[in-house]
Design a protein around this motif. Structure first.
Motif, mmCIF file in Angstrom:
data_model
loop_
_atom_site.group_PDB
_atom_site.id
_atom_site.type_symbol
_atom_site.label_atom_id
_atom_site.label_comp_id
_atom_site.label_asym_id
_atom_site.label_seq_id
_atom_site.Cartn_x
_atom_site.Cartn_y
_atom_site.Cartn_z
ATOM 1 N N ILE A 124 0.881 -1.167 0.000
ATOM 2 C CA ILE A 124 0.000 0.000 0.000
ATOM 3 C C ILE A 124 0.918 1.216 0.000
ATOM 4 C CG2 ILE A 124 -1.782 1.253 1.251
ATOM 5 C CD1 ILE A 124 -2.677 -1.434 0.057
ATOM 6 N N ARG A 125 0.621 2.182 -0.859
ATOM 7 C CA ARG A 125 1.513 3.341 -1.030
ATOM 8 C C ARG A 125 1.115 4.483 -0.093
ATOM 9 N NH1 ARG A 125 3.987 -0.524 -4.038
ATOM 10 N NH2 ARG A 125 2.942 -0.861 -6.030
ATOM 11 N N ILE A 126 2.064 5.349 0.129
ATOM 12 C CA ILE A 126 1.773 6.631 0.782
ATOM 13 C C ILE A 126 1.050 7.511 -0.239
ATOM 14 C CG2 ILE A 126 2.805 8.703 1.772
ATOM 15 C CD1 ILE A 126 5.189 6.878 2.639
ATOM 16 N N HIS A 127 -0.049 8.141 0.173
ATOM 17 C CA HIS A 127 -0.750 9.025 -0.764
ATOM 18 C C HIS A 127 -0.930 10.433 -0.197
ATOM 19 C CE1 HIS A 127 -4.055 7.581 1.802
ATOM 20 N NE2 HIS A 127 -4.731 8.674 1.430
ATOM 21 N N ASP A 128 -0.215 10.711 0.892
ATOM 22 C CA ASP A 128 -0.307 12.008 1.564
ATOM 23 C C ASP A 128 1.057 12.693 1.512
ATOM 24 O OD1 ASP A 128 -1.593 13.886 3.661
ATOM 25 O OD2 ASP A 128 0.264 13.182 4.623
ATOM 26 N N ARG A 129 1.089 13.971 1.104
ATOM 27 C CA ARG A 129 2.374 14.664 0.947
ATOM 28 C C ARG A 129 3.140 14.746 2.266
ATOM 29 N NH1 ARG A 129 4.480 19.413 -2.765
ATOM 30 N NH2 ARG A 129 6.484 19.711 -1.727
ATOM 31 N N ALA A 130 2.469 15.029 3.342
ATOM 32 C CA ALA A 130 3.161 15.192 4.627
ATOM 33 C C ALA A 130 3.827 13.885 5.056
ATOM 34 C CB ALA A 130 2.179 15.670 5.687
ATOM 35 N N LEU A 131 3.123 12.774 4.918
ATOM 36 C CA LEU A 131 3.700 11.487 5.317
ATOM 37 C C LEU A 131 4.834 11.087 4.382
ATOM 38 C CD1 LEU A 131 3.729 9.047 7.167
ATOM 39 C CD2 LEU A 131 1.888 8.032 5.781
ATOM 40 N N GLN A 132 4.667 11.372 3.077
ATOM 41 C CA GLN A 132 5.743 11.046 2.142
ATOM 42 C C GLN A 132 6.985 11.880 2.430
ATOM 43 O OE1 GLN A 132 5.731 8.540 -0.803
ATOM 44 N NE2 GLN A 132 7.687 8.924 0.187
ATOM 45 N N SER A 133 6.792 13.136 2.788
ATOM 46 C CA SER A 133 7.930 14.004 3.138
ATOM 47 C C SER A 133 8.615 13.487 4.398
ATOM 48 C CB SER A 133 7.454 15.446 3.342
ATOM 49 O OG SER A 133 6.925 15.983 2.141
ATOM 50 N N LEU A 134 7.828 13.022 5.378
ATOM 51 C CA LEU A 134 8.395 12.451 6.602
ATOM 52 C C LEU A 134 9.212 11.204 6.281
ATOM 53 C CD1 LEU A 134 8.558 12.484 9.725
ATOM 54 C CD2 LEU A 134 6.463 11.095 9.746
ATOM 55 N N MET A 135 8.710 10.381 5.364
ATOM 56 C CA MET A 135 9.438 9.177 4.965
ATOM 57 C C MET A 135 10.774 9.545 4.330
ATOM 58 S SD MET A 135 9.353 5.871 4.886
ATOM 59 C CE MET A 135 9.853 4.425 3.944
ATOM 60 N N PHE A 136 10.765 10.538 3.434
ATOM 61 C CA PHE A 136 12.014 10.969 2.820
ATOM 62 C C PHE A 136 12.999 11.474 3.878
ATOM 63 C CE2 PHE A 136 9.608 11.917 -1.333
ATOM 64 C CZ PHE A 136 9.998 10.711 -1.886
ATOM 65 N N LYS A 137 12.492 12.168 4.873
ATOM 66 C CA LYS A 137 13.356 12.679 5.950
ATOM 67 C C LYS A 137 14.054 11.538 6.669
ATOM 68 C CE LYS A 137 13.075 14.995 10.461
ATOM 69 N NZ LYS A 137 12.147 15.597 11.460
ATOM 70 N N HIS A 138 13.298 10.468 6.990
ATOM 71 C CA HIS A 138 13.890 9.335 7.702
ATOM 72 C C HIS A 138 14.845 8.531 6.823
ATOM 73 C CE1 HIS A 138 11.960 9.557 11.627
ATOM 74 N NE2 HIS A 138 10.873 9.980 11.016
ATOM 75 N N LEU A 139 14.730 8.711 5.516
ATOM 76 C CA LEU A 139 15.663 8.051 4.605
ATOM 77 C C LEU A 139 16.886 8.918 4.317
ATOM 78 C CD1 LEU A 139 13.106 6.479 2.099
ATOM 79 C CD2 LEU A 139 14.517 5.269 3.772
ATOM 80 N N GLY A 140 16.986 10.052 4.995
ATOM 81 C CA GLY A 140 18.177 10.880 4.875
ATOM 82 C C GLY A 140 18.122 11.945 3.800
ATOM 83 N N PHE A 141 16.948 12.180 3.200
ATOM 84 C CA PHE A 141 16.815 13.226 2.194
ATOM 85 C C PHE A 141 16.618 14.573 2.877
ATOM 86 C CE2 PHE A 141 15.701 9.513 -0.178
ATOM 87 C CZ PHE A 141 15.935 9.786 -1.520
ATOM 88 N N THR A 142 17.281 15.612 2.374
ATOM 89 C CA THR A 142 16.926 16.964 2.779
ATOM 90 C C THR A 142 15.656 17.356 2.018
ATOM 91 O OG1 THR A 142 18.181 18.020 1.006
ATOM 92 C CG2 THR A 142 19.374 17.533 3.054
#
Length: 581
Positions: free
Chosen positions: A484-502
């Motif tokens: 199941i994919r992330i479909h919310d911008r805020a949650l997707q941004s949080l995921m990128f943060k935890h993966l080390g993306f600025t």
């Protein structure tokens, strides 16, 4: 038309017909007054007969034919005196009245027969000749039939087949990309897709509800039997669904394939959480055609003064039923197997449960009779069983024991290619720690949704967050995976943060997707099946190469066309690429 019939369709009901056949010479037999030629096409083989007494001219022509000549013949269907029950045309032969050589042929470098004398390297170099052999051609016929059944099933479920781009943007997650320089944009590059992942998610945002594609994907990674630099996926995505909907629908696809292609009625596909798969089998893709589940022995075997066990994080074993009579040589072979560099164990401990009820271990000096009984009892062992035990760091010991379990399954004939054990593995970890980079990586990909009840753990215990992810495993091979994919911008941004993306890196790489989520993205999820792997499972093959028309070798080379190859200085200059001196 060069032919009125194929070489595989004529039978006793066609006696007396005047026919025209065309194909390749399989073999010839000169018996003096009579010459027999087997002519072959993709549909089968038909025997031709040439009578020297009735027509010496055409008989002389026939004697000059060699293997793989392309010929066209006309003649009458007659009953064969020496019938061949092994082929559909074995009751008849063609009494030839006209012969035309359409093309001569050099002697092939290997026999074009089911059991060929050609090695793999030679057959790869002359793949167009290898494809004339029945086993290879039959694999591609199977592939075609499976593709048709897949399309039929998905169409019946209202899926739309939509093509997505092949020249896309390179992303840092996952395997290495194949990159393609852009002549019109000097210094910039496209990438070939590892998956149409973001495009199929954008199709869900677009309202395309149910999408699929049988699509080429590309990964620049080290190769092995079940990998190729280019491979084919059955790529699917659905909107307004939950995990249960996807598991049910695509279990239906697999069951439909087994029924329509192999005539097998599969039972309901069982499910196993990732944690249990690792605990019981040491693998996230367990082969469940046989048991031999892991038993953890820390409480049973630690504290007896045997340093290997006492100092280990995990002591774990399997019960190889009926193997207590293994010789010392056989046990040494197993020890050497686990010591191979690719497995990396330091040794193997065993306990024999002898037929007379006595117990004998390879570490008897550390364990008394009562301790050996407790050891055997942990496995519910019976006389005749052999207990095999490994120890060490928990993750490593489980992986090593998994390799030993599979080896024992093969030795005991428990991995029958005609038996199929599909399994859903669910509840994977969302993230996995990478020591080399010193950060978490997405176990599947960065668009996978965490389980809602675990989102709060992202900031405190990211390694314990479970994903809404699932894999389909058949016979110990991962056939497909999705989430199941992330479909919310805020949650997707949080995921990128935890993966080390600025924020800047996330916007540069995936801004198009984040922006799309702000325009009404529905809940969605999907799955992708490795089509080559799925066909190889159906064909009973260990390698995917023989279900691909023109595969690469283990070095990623196409030895038939000699690719990859260098390009000219002029081409390099046009692409603004400087050569390395």
């Amino acid at each position: 038309m060069h032919r009125t019939h194929t070489c595989g369709e004529l039978n006793i009901s066609d006696l007396g017909k005047e026919v025209t056949l065309a194909g390749w010479v399989q073999k010839s037999r000169d018996l003096g007054g009579m010459t027999f030629i087997d002519v072959r096409d993709r549909y089968g083989i038909t025997q031709l007969v040439f009578n020297m007494e009735e027509d010496a001219v055409i008989g002389d022509q026939a004697r000059k034919l060699a293997r793989e000549y392309v010929i066209k013949v006309q003649g009458k269907v007659v009953e064969r005196s020496n019938k061949n029950a092994k082929i559909p045309t074995g009751d008849i032969e063609i009494k030839v009245s006209s012969l035309e050589i359409l093309n001569s042929a050099k002697l092939p470098p290997f026999l074009i027969e089911d059991e060929t004398d050609g090695g793999e390297d030679l057959r790869m170099k002359y793949r167009y000749l290898d494809l004339r052999r029945n086993p290879v051609r039959n694999n591609l016929v199977l592939r075609h039939k499976m593709a048709q059944e897949i399309r039929k099933y998905l169409d019946s479920q209202n899926f739309l087949e939509v093509e997505t781009p092949v020249l896309i943007k390179s992303t840092p997650e996952g395997a290495r990309d194949f990159v393609v320089p852009s002549r019109m944009n000097p210094g910039e590059f496209y990438a070939l897709p590892q998956s149409p992942q973001t495009f199929k998610q954008l199709l869900m945002v677009s309202g395309f509800d149910r999408y699929f594609q049988i699509v080429k994907c590309f990964r620049d990674e080290d190769l092995r039997a079940d990998r190729q630099p280019e491979f084919t996926q059955i790529d699917c995505e659905m909107a307004f669904i939950e995990q249960e909907d996807i598991l049910n629908l695509f279990e239906g696809l697999i069951r439909s394939l087994f029924k329509s292609v192999k005539g097998i009625d599969l039972n309901e596909v069982p499910r196993m959480v990732y944690a249990d798969a690792m605990r019981l089998y040491g693998s996230d893709k367990p082969d469940t055609r046989f048991g031999m589940e892991f038993v953890e022995l820390n409480d049973v075997l630690k504290g007896a003064g045997f340093p290997v066990f006492d100092n280990a994080e995990l002591v774990v074993g399997i019960n190889a039923k009926g193997c207590a009579e293994y010789t010392r040589k056989q046990l040494d072979e197993l020890t050497d197997f686990v010591k191979r560099p690719q497995i990396g164990a330091t040794g193997l401990v065993y306990l024999r449960c002898n037929a007379d009820g006595s117990l004998k271990s390879s570490v008897d000096k550390f364990y008394g009779e009562e301790q050996l009984k407790a050891w055997a009892a942990a496995f519910n062992a019976e006389p005749g069983d052999l207990i095999l035990v490994m120890a060490g760091a928990a993750d490593k010991a489980r992986k090593q024991l998994n390799e030993l379990r599979l080896e024992m399954g093969s030795r005991l004939g428990l991995r029958d290619k005609n038996q199929f054990a599909p399994l859903w593995v669910i509840d994977f970890p969302l993230l996995e720690w990478d020591e080399e980079s010193g950060r978490y990586h997405a176990m599947h990909h960065p668009f996978t949704s965490p389980k809602p009840e675990d989102i709060a753990l992202l900031d405190t215990k990211p390694g314990e967050v479970r994903a809404n992810a699932y894999d389909l495993v058949i016979n110990g091979t991962e056939i497909g995976g999705g989430s199941i994919r992330i479909h919310d911008r805020a949650l997707q941004s949080l995921m990128f943060k935890h993966l080390g993306f600025t924020e800047e890196e996330a916007q540069k790489q995936f801004g198009f997707l984040l922006d799309a989520f702000e325009f009404g993205a529905p809940p969605h999820g999907g799955i992708a099946f490795g089509f080559d792997r799925l066909v190889s499972i159906f064909a009973g093959l260990d390698s995917i190469r023989d279900v691909i028309a023109f595969p690469k070798n283990n070095s990623g080379r196409d030895v038939m066309i000699d690719s990859p190859s260098t390009i000219s200085e002029e081409q390099l200059k046009e692409l603004s690429i400087k050569t390395v001196s």
